[in-house]
Design a protein around this motif. Structure first.
Motif, PDB file in Angstrom:
ATOM      1  N   VAL A 221     103.068   6.265 -35.282  1.00 25.44           N
ATOM      2  CA  VAL A 221     103.686   7.024 -34.398  1.00 25.44           C
ATOM      3  C   VAL A 221     102.989   9.014 -35.153  1.00 25.44           C
ATOM      4  O   VAL A 221     103.076   8.878 -34.481  1.00 25.44           O
ATOM      5  CB  VAL A 221     105.062   7.012 -34.223  1.00 25.44           C
ATOM      6  CG1 VAL A 221     105.664   8.065 -33.087  1.00 25.44           C
ATOM      7  CG2 VAL A 221     105.119   5.967 -33.209  1.00 25.44           C
ATOM      8  N   GLN A 222     103.133   8.576 -36.480  1.00 24.19           N
ATOM      9  CA  GLN A 222     102.465   9.591 -36.654  1.00 24.19           C
ATOM     10  C   GLN A 222     101.399   9.940 -36.993  1.00 24.19           C
ATOM     11  O   GLN A 222     101.237  11.454 -37.191  1.00 24.19           O
ATOM     12  CB  GLN A 222     102.494   9.014 -38.621  1.00 24.19           C
ATOM     13  CG  GLN A 222     101.674   8.527 -38.718  1.00 24.19           C
ATOM     14  CD  GLN A 222     102.313   6.697 -39.285  1.00 24.19           C
ATOM     15  OE1 GLN A 222     102.781   6.674 -38.307  1.00 24.19           O
ATOM     16  NE2 GLN A 222     100.901   5.791 -39.647  1.00 24.19           N
ATOM     17  N   ASP A 223     100.100   9.545 -36.148  1.00 21.60           N
ATOM     18  CA  ASP A 223      98.879   9.567 -35.226  1.00 21.60           C
ATOM     19  C   ASP A 223      99.276  10.794 -34.417  1.00 21.60           C
ATOM     20  O   ASP A 223      97.783  11.639 -34.207  1.00 21.60           O
ATOM     21  CB  ASP A 223      98.416   8.181 -35.177  1.00 21.60           C
ATOM     22  CG  ASP A 223      97.793   7.631 -36.448  1.00 21.60           C
ATOM     23  OD1 ASP A 223      97.703   8.300 -37.998  1.00 21.60           O
ATOM     24  OD2 ASP A 223      97.514   6.865 -36.756  1.00 21.60           O
ATOM     25  N   LEU A 224     100.388  10.734 -33.731  1.00 22.46           N
ATOM     26  CA  LEU A 224     100.717  11.874 -32.371  1.00 22.46           C
ATOM     27  C   LEU A 224     100.521  12.756 -32.964  1.00 22.46           C
ATOM     28  O   LEU A 224     101.669  13.663 -33.837  1.00 22.46           O
ATOM     29  CB  LEU A 224     101.557  10.705 -31.719  1.00 22.46           C
ATOM     30  CG  LEU A 224     101.623   9.135 -31.547  1.00 22.46           C
ATOM     31  CD1 LEU A 224     102.411   8.436 -30.307  1.00 22.46           C
ATOM     32  CD2 LEU A 224     100.444   9.018 -30.534  1.00 22.46           C
ATOM     33  N   THR A 225     100.580  13.715 -31.639  1.00 26.88           N
ATOM     34  CA  THR A 225     100.563  14.716 -31.930  1.00 26.88           C
ATOM     35  C   THR A 225     101.849  15.325 -31.307  1.00 26.88           C
ATOM     36  O   THR A 225     102.606  14.417 -30.806  1.00 26.88           O
ATOM     37  CB  THR A 225      99.374  15.672 -30.737  1.00 26.88           C
ATOM     38  OG1 THR A 225      99.823  15.771 -29.715  1.00 26.88           O
ATOM     39  CG2 THR A 225      98.317  15.490 -31.637  1.00 26.88           C
ATOM     40  N   ASP A 226     102.826  16.534 -31.164  1.00 26.22           N
ATOM     41  CA  ASP A 226     103.691  16.892 -30.819  1.00 26.22           C
ATOM     42  C   ASP A 226     103.649  16.887 -29.212  1.00 26.22           C
ATOM     43  O   ASP A 226     104.231  16.213 -28.405  1.00 26.22           O
ATOM     44  CB  ASP A 226     104.154  18.267 -31.808  1.00 26.22           C
ATOM     45  CG  ASP A 226     104.717  17.954 -33.628  1.00 26.22           C
ATOM     46  OD1 ASP A 226     104.187  17.130 -33.356  1.00 26.22           O
ATOM     47  OD2 ASP A 226     104.208  19.450 -33.640  1.00 26.22           O
ATOM     48  N   THR A 227     102.638  17.194 -28.899  1.00 21.77           N
ATOM     49  CA  THR A 227     102.365  16.850 -27.607  1.00 21.77           C
ATOM     50  C   THR A 227     102.411  15.820 -26.667  1.00 21.77           C
ATOM     51  O   THR A 227     103.512  15.407 -25.747  1.00 21.77           O
ATOM     52  CB  THR A 227     101.469  17.490 -26.741  1.00 21.77           C
ATOM     53  OG1 THR A 227     101.188  19.078 -27.569  1.00 21.77           O
ATOM     54  CG2 THR A 227     101.560  17.756 -25.274  1.00 21.77           C
ATOM     55  N   GLN A 228     102.009  14.571 -27.672  1.00 20.70           N
ATOM     56  CA  GLN A 228     102.219  13.410 -27.872  1.00 20.70           C
ATOM     57  C   GLN A 228     103.660  12.686 -27.556  1.00 20.70           C
ATOM     58  O   GLN A 228     103.934  11.948 -26.720  1.00 20.70           O
ATOM     59  CB  GLN A 228     101.044  12.737 -27.998  1.00 20.70           C
ATOM     60  CG  GLN A 228      99.136  13.492 -27.578  1.00 20.70           C
ATOM     61  CD  GLN A 228      98.368  12.480 -28.083  1.00 20.70           C
ATOM     62  OE1 GLN A 228      98.457  12.056 -29.745  1.00 20.70           O
ATOM     63  NE2 GLN A 228      97.462  12.883 -28.149  1.00 20.70           N
ATOM     64  N   LEU A 229     104.209  12.996 -28.195  1.00 22.48           N
ATOM     65  CA  LEU A 229     104.747  12.151 -28.570  1.00 22.48           C
ATOM     66  C   LEU A 229     106.215  13.193 -27.657  1.00 22.48           C
ATOM     67  O   LEU A 229     106.938  11.975 -27.532  1.00 22.48           O
ATOM     68  CB  LEU A 229     105.651  12.939 -30.335  1.00 22.48           C
ATOM     69  CG  LEU A 229     105.370  12.506 -31.639  1.00 22.48           C
ATOM     70  CD1 LEU A 229     105.675  13.104 -32.384  1.00 22.48           C
ATOM     71  CD2 LEU A 229     105.407  10.701 -30.781  1.00 22.48           C
ATOM     72  N   GLU A 230     106.268  14.136 -27.660  1.00 20.71           N
ATOM     73  CA  GLU A 230     106.941  14.303 -26.428  1.00 20.71           C
ATOM     74  C   GLU A 230     107.195  13.883 -25.442  1.00 20.71           C
ATOM     75  O   GLU A 230     107.683  13.792 -24.111  1.00 20.71           O
ATOM     76  CB  GLU A 230     107.030  16.054 -26.212  1.00 20.71           C
ATOM     77  CG  GLU A 230     107.868  16.982 -27.458  1.00 20.71           C
ATOM     78  CD  GLU A 230     107.277  18.183 -26.984  1.00 20.71           C
ATOM     79  OE1 GLU A 230     107.316  18.367 -26.219  1.00 20.71           O
ATOM     80  OE2 GLU A 230     107.791  19.448 -28.157  1.00 20.71           O
ATOM     81  N   ALA A 231     106.014  13.832 -25.250  1.00 20.94           N
ATOM     82  CA  ALA A 231     105.506  12.200 -23.348  1.00 20.94           C
ATOM     83  C   ALA A 231     106.291  11.479 -23.925  1.00 20.94           C
ATOM     84  O   ALA A 231     106.683  11.246 -22.487  1.00 20.94           O
ATOM     85  CB  ALA A 231     103.693  12.575 -23.404  1.00 20.94           C
ATOM     86  N   LEU A 232     105.839  10.597 -24.948  1.00 19.99           N
ATOM     87  CA  LEU A 232     105.999   9.915 -24.811  1.00 19.99           C
ATOM     88  C   LEU A 232     107.208   9.428 -24.593  1.00 19.99           C
ATOM     89  O   LEU A 232     108.019   8.665 -24.612  1.00 19.99           O
ATOM     90  CB  LEU A 232     106.104   9.048 -26.016  1.00 19.99           C
ATOM     91  CG  LEU A 232     105.165   7.842 -26.214  1.00 19.99           C
ATOM     92  CD1 LEU A 232     105.342   7.450 -25.573  1.00 19.99           C
ATOM     93  CD2 LEU A 232     105.466   7.774 -28.066  1.00 19.99           C
ATOM     94  N   LEU A 233     108.274  10.519 -25.855  1.00 18.65           N
ATOM     95  CA  LEU A 233     109.335  10.467 -25.413  1.00 18.65           C
ATOM     96  C   LEU A 233     110.094  10.181 -24.118  1.00 18.65           C
ATOM     97  O   LEU A 233     111.223   9.810 -23.614  1.00 18.65           O
ATOM     98  CB  LEU A 233     110.087  11.379 -26.351  1.00 18.65           C
ATOM     99  CG  LEU A 233     109.951  10.845 -27.959  1.00 18.65           C
ATOM    100  CD1 LEU A 233     110.222  12.193 -28.955  1.00 18.65           C
ATOM    101  CD2 LEU A 233     110.701   9.471 -28.200  1.00 18.65           C
ATOM    102  N   ARG A 234     109.975  11.271 -23.458  1.00 18.72           N
ATOM    103  CA  ARG A 234     109.723  11.112 -22.145  1.00 18.72           C
ATOM    104  C   ARG A 234     109.599   9.956 -21.570  1.00 18.72           C
ATOM    105  O   ARG A 234     110.536   9.827 -20.301  1.00 18.72           O
ATOM    106  CB  ARG A 234     109.429  12.863 -21.390  1.00 18.72           C
ATOM    107  CG  ARG A 234     109.617  13.813 -21.911  1.00 18.72           C
ATOM    108  CD  ARG A 234     109.413  14.737 -20.698  1.00 18.72           C
ATOM    109  NE  ARG A 234     107.799  14.920 -20.620  1.00 18.72           N
ATOM    110  CZ  ARG A 234     106.890  15.469 -21.822  1.00 18.72           C
ATOM    111  NH1 ARG A 234     107.460  16.461 -22.185  1.00 18.72           N
ATOM    112  NH2 ARG A 234     105.978  15.788 -21.100  1.00 18.72           N
TER     113      ARG A 234
END
Lengths: 84, 220
Positions: B180-193
């Motif tokens: 997960v550390q490789d993801l950007t903030d935007t990607q992480l937010e999308a993933l969380l959604r």
């Protein structure tokens, strides 16, 4: 020069003998042909082919006893025809 | 011409004529025939009938043949009977050609499929790994995950999420070993959604369970 032996000549007796033999043959033929189809078939299978009654029954499609009866009736009819 | 009274002997006269008797029977029959004029005459008549063979037996051969059981052709004969028809059949050639083409196409597809490098086809597995990879740096709250919400089920039961995650992964170029550390903030937010949208996940805080125990019976 060809020599002719007495035995080479056709005698009157030989000709008559031939005629009688032919006549006898024709009578036997007529006697057999006068049989009914079933008797004719059974008679020739028994006398000419030498089949047993069991074999005749299988060929003709009847029983062994019926084949035996047909044969004896046929033989009696032939004898009567020849005696007439 | 009279008849011999011995019916058994008369029955056997044709057998004597055709030599179908045993030695003992033949000797007995010959002895009888020599002493019986009727049997001699009957035997002579049979010999004449037999000599006049051109009488022509009126045996219905076709009837006999029709009564015989039909011969069962051997396997080679059956093949020989069928083979000529196949050779001359135009439709058969077409079908053979079509079958050959179908076989070649299927073989080629199977071969190319087996040679294809692991890429987009295994994206789902990648995403499943990415989504649920344990990471110390991840800020994703770790809810109490039940067995029903295992990684594979998330990827399979929510195709929208899978498709979205697919895009995210493909743009970021994550590998299978990535976290997960490789993801950007935007990607992480999308993933969380997407994780929040997954149905079936339990709430973060477990519900309180109150156990009521009957005082007297429960203590016993």
């Amino acid at each position: 020069m060809v020599s002719i032996e007495p035995s080479d000549a056709s005698t009157e007796y030989d000709a008559l003998d031939g005629m009688l033999a032919e006549e006898a043959e024709n009578r036997v033929i007529k006697a057999v042909k006068s049989l009914s189809p079933t008797q004719h078939e059974v008679f020739l299978l028994r006398v000419e082919q030498g089949l047993s009654y069991k074999e005749i029954a299988e060929v003709v499609g009847t029983t062994e006893g019926a084949a035996r009866v047909h044969y004896h009736h046929a033989m009696r009819a032939v004898k009567e025809f020849l005696n007439d | 011409m009279t008849e011999c009274m011995n019916a058994e002997v008369r029955d056997a006269l044709p057998d004597l004529l055709h030599g179908r008797l045993g030695d003992l029977d033949r000797a007995t029959m010959k002895a009888h025939v020599e002493s019986c004029a009727d049997c001699r005459a009957e035997l002579a008549l049979m010999e004449r009938v037999r000599a006049y063979a051109p009488l022509g037996p009126s045996i219905d051969v076709s009837r006999i043949v029709s009564m015989l059981p039909a011969p069962v052709p051997s396997a080679e004969q059956q093949v020989a009977q069928i083979a000529p028809g196949r050779q001359h059949s135009g439709m058969s050639k077409i079908w053979k050609l079509a079958a050959a083409v179908a076989l070649i196409v299927a073989g080629t597809l199977t071969f190319s499929k087996s040679r294809e490098p692991v890429s987009s086809g295994s994206t789902v597995a990648k995403i499943a790994t990415v989504v649920h990879a344990p990471s110390a740096a991840s800020e994703v709250p770790a809810p109490a995950v039940t067995p029903e919400a295992q990684p594979k089920e998330v990827a399979i039961t929510n195709p929208v999420a899978v498709a979205t995650s697919k895009r995210v992964v493909s743009t970021s170029g994550l590998s299978l070993t990535g976290g997960v550390q490789d993801l950007t903030d935007t990607q992480l937010e999308a993933l969380l959604r997407e994780v929040d949208n997954v149905e079936g996940l339990p709430t973060a805080e477990p519900e309180t369970i109150s156990v009521v125990v009957d005082g007297d019976e429960g203590l016993q």
